[in-house]
Design a protein around this motif. Sequence first.
Motif, PDB file in Angstrom:
ATOM      1  N   ARG A 716       6.378   5.448  62.188  1.00 58.48           N
ATOM      2  CA  ARG A 716       6.578   5.097  63.593  1.00 58.48           C
ATOM      3  C   ARG A 716       7.495   6.129  64.245  1.00 58.48           C
ATOM      4  N   ALA A 717       7.241   6.349  65.515  1.00 56.39           N
ATOM      5  CA  ALA A 717       8.068   7.234  66.332  1.00 56.39           C
ATOM      6  C   ALA A 717       8.878   6.370  67.283  1.00 56.39           C
ATOM      7  N   ILE A 718      10.161   6.673  67.417  1.00 55.27           N
ATOM      8  CA  ILE A 718      11.066   5.878  68.240  1.00 55.27           C
ATOM      9  C   ILE A 718      11.763   6.784  69.244  1.00 55.27           C
ATOM     10  N   TYR A 719      11.852   6.300  70.471  1.00 60.06           N
ATOM     11  CA  TYR A 719      12.626   7.004  71.491  1.00 60.06           C
ATOM     12  C   TYR A 719      13.472   5.978  72.232  1.00 60.06           C
ATOM     13  N   ARG A 720      14.775   6.198  72.250  1.00 54.73           N
ATOM     14  CA  ARG A 720      15.710   5.338  72.974  1.00 54.73           C
ATOM     15  C   ARG A 720      16.462   6.177  74.000  1.00 54.73           C
ATOM     16  N   ASP A 721      16.625   5.620  75.188  1.00 50.30           N
ATOM     17  CA  ASP A 721      17.279   6.360  76.268  1.00 50.30           C
ATOM     18  C   ASP A 721      18.255   5.424  76.972  1.00 50.30           C
ATOM     19  N   LEU A 722      19.546   5.740  76.865  1.00 48.95           N
ATOM     20  CA  LEU A 722      20.569   4.979  77.572  1.00 48.95           C
ATOM     21  C   LEU A 722      20.493   5.318  79.055  1.00 48.95           C
ATOM     22  N   LYS A 723      20.079   4.372  79.847  1.00 48.70           N
ATOM     23  CA  LYS A 723      19.869   4.625  81.275  1.00 48.70           C
ATOM     24  C   LYS A 723      21.139   4.431  82.093  1.00 48.70           C
ATOM     25  N   ARG A 724      22.032   3.560  81.613  1.00 43.69           N
ATOM     26  CA  ARG A 724      23.251   3.318  82.367  1.00 43.69           C
ATOM     27  C   ARG A 724      24.323   2.792  81.419  1.00 43.69           C
ATOM     28  N   ALA A 725      25.568   3.209  81.642  1.00 41.81           N
ATOM     29  CA  ALA A 725      26.694   2.763  80.831  1.00 41.81           C
ATOM     30  C   ALA A 725      27.800   2.248  81.739  1.00 41.81           C
TER      31      ALA A 725
END
Length: 1016
Positions: A716-725
């Motif tokens: 599996r390929a995973i992509y995570r992107d923190l959009k706001r902190a």
Amino acid sequence: MNRALRRSALTVALGLCFASSVHAQSNTAGAVFGQAAAGDTVLVENPATGFKREIRVGSDGQYRASALPTGSYRVTLQRADGTSSVRENVTVNVGTGTSVNFAAAAAGGATDLDAIQVTATLVNPIDVSSVESTTILTATQIAKIPVPRDLTSVALLAPGTVKGDAAFGSLPSFGGSSVAENGYYVNGFNVTNSFKGLNFANIPFEAVAEQQIKTGGYGAEFGRSTGGIINVITKRGTNKFEAGGNIFWEPESLAETDPNLYYPDGRLIEVNSKDKTSNTTASVWASGALVKDKLFAYGLLQYGYRDEDSYPETFNGIDGDRNHGDETKSPMWLVKLDWNINDNNLLALTAFSDKRKTDAKYYNTHFGTDSSPTWTPSRGDYVGTDTMENGGDSYSLKYTGYLTDTFTLSALAGHGEFRRFNYGVSSSGIRQEYRGDVGGPVSGCPWIVDARPSVINGVNQEITGCWFVDSLGRVDAKDTRDQFRLDAEWQLGDHLLRGGVDIDNFETIDGTSYAGGEQWRYGRYTPIGGTATENVVRRRVFQSGATVKVDQRAFYVEDNWSITDSFNAYLGLRWDTFDNKNGSGQTYVKIDNQFAPRLGFSWDVNGDSSLKIFGNAGRYALPLTANVAIRGASASLYSEEHFTYTGVDPVTGAPTGLVQIPNVITGEDTRYLNNEFGVGKDPKTIASGNLEPMYQDEYILGFQTQITDGFSGGARAIYRDLKRAIDDTCDYRPIFEWADENGYEVHDANPGFPYCRLYNPGSDGVFTMDVDGDGTFEHITVPADVLGPKAKRTYKAIELFAEGQLTDKFFLQGSYTWSKNKGNTEGGVKSDIGQADTGTTQDFDYPELTVGADGYLPNDRRHSLKLFGNYQFNDQWSAGANLLVQSGRPINCFGYNGAGDSNYANGYFWCDKGDGNGSQLVPRGTAGRTPWTRTLDLNVAYSPTIPTGELTFKVDVFNVFNEQEAVAVYEYGEDAGGTPQQGGTAPDGTEYANVYGYPTAWQAPRSVRFMVQYRF
């Protein structure tokens, strides 16, 4: 063709044990579903408890028995003509659905499998309909592999997990997220400690029946997490009476230690060879039916004892440094009661306690007069004992009602308490403790720091006093959670509709004070208009304390749609509301209905469970933790004064003959640091008016295929992107500039002028403040590019995984993960410097701190190989192994900021790393990496045949080859003044070598664990 039919039959048979469905997302139960002739009846029953459900097959030939307690079931098809078919040993695991078909689903060539009988194994065959990334390990599997007996160690077996920094305890990082972003559940009750997100209520490990690790793609039922989910199901009673006990022992005589640390010239600077640790844990349990088929009980008592001796981590060879011996006692218990009121109504009670008490006995350390490179420390006089108490009791009650064949309702109510405080008693009987809020009484000896150059150079005697605890926590500090949730499930044709409401209210009583109420720092100071002198002492007072709350509410709905027999689609919608309240009960941050959609699909390509393609996309939001309000939104006191002195109290070490002088930096008589006056803060000044919650988007695409009859693999390929902190800014300069431009005279020494304010990095700051101290609040907008850059964090990974039975005796599971974790913020905490101030790290306090901050983050492990399994030689002997091979973490070089801002001393990505190029910008993660690590754990178990019961002996050896690579290093290349970092001066006057890059932590050294267990 016959071979193909046999293979297809075996695939379905294995599926009866472990095939999971997207149609079951419950965090406490599973389901059985499948195909049969319309109008027939399916009876699902658990022989161990007498529980049974009777379901009529719908007109579409489908049936579903939902919300089933985990266990082994018998599924019987009762046909209209009076005949029947039976499936035995159908295993239902938490959060999964098990497919049991009584009618051929495929046209042409299909065969009737009614006669197949299934026996549960350790095989986890392809789950053709789930969109989640989930690993489930049962108590049987965990017992067969050498792994430490705690939830984190088991979670680290799953792909995409790495161990977090030791500064935060033993916690996992999921998919590049910080260790403060996970969720923890026990029998459906959320036990995550929302004070900082760095703790959770722990059950006795012997009571774990199943541990589910969700590393991504989980449904809308789960929220308040941007990392992963650890979901535990406990053991419970059945009609069969069972009892037993075991003891685990890790002797210090067979445990290795971390290596001693030396400078290149051979000087010993860290003594680890004298450290010793031993662990003993004993458990007894019993379970059975209080009323046959109706009322069941499981009870367990566990007692743990840990004895640890620790010498100074670093020292300068000066008498006065301290070592300590710790004794930790952990009495724990758990009770599980299950009441089958009738076939349609169940009630379950879970109660457990995880209290822990540690007595740390401190002693002076003597190094003698030997100035050779091999100082040998010895234990000197007893100084005092610091007692730390943690943990508490948790209770949850869950009702499950099967109101119709297609409608199920469940309700849960839970209450948990977790205490955490410390107090000290010196050798002379002086009690050191902190009671009450800010300004409350603090007893004990003040914290003494002697930084005079004459002492560091070994010319004069160090001042120590009777203190031995740096800071004290309030003796009434505790966290309390009250949770209520309602979940409903309705099968409507091809759609399985689920929804619910989750109310989670968390209250924290917390506070911190310097030991004795104050800190005295003896040093070399230069008063305003004067000359440098050692006859000046600085007094700091710090106290915080409040009762704060986080009220959380969530609604979710899900639609699991079987578009065809081989293609499932999932849609989930979640709305979270977070309400953070300060010590006065006032809301300082409230975020309504944060929207978090989830989408997914699963395609059984060949229609025979031999190949699955799946994918999902989701948004996950994280609330602001309660700790932010203790100091940032409630009353706190932080002051600094300077004095000349004429003497020193021989007992406490505090100065006498004091005469206050102007502050050596500002020229003022008294300075309140960060405007902390000991009075409450106005809630509207704490956060930007446009504050939004932290959230992350995630995308996963993968496949899984059958390799052999009992073994499968996939990727599996995973992509995570923190959009706001969410973080805080402490930069006062834009506020001063706004005041100048708008004709205000700044009077910052007032409670309406907070130096630190919450905001979303990358967004404008919309602040409400009393700039001129007249009691009227001004509204100030600071552009995003003035405050600093947008918070960034991405995680990209490819996971290869395989699992199953290579033979009927050989179980193997493993994964390889290639990943990149990059950005300018780790998330809730800051592993770079061990900062545990969740949600308020120093990352964005000043724009200068972000220069060079974009790079590979602390949880970045480019390569990670995990293999574990067990081989059963015969009925008596088995052996297990657990292998971890992992690349190192990025290294930074912190130092004094070359751009001129010095608010954070040597906390910038700008330093002299000793390569001859002087002070320079060193972007995050570009100063190298720690070494690769390899850890092999092995065990062997022997179960002799005895007339009654089961007796087992087991030996686990961890880190068999005693690999001792560094897993963390000293990352400060310069001191607070910009000078290349030195380790101090030896008693003979020789300067230590540069300490930058020296190890600060190693792989856990080799240890041996023995177990004896008897059950009947």
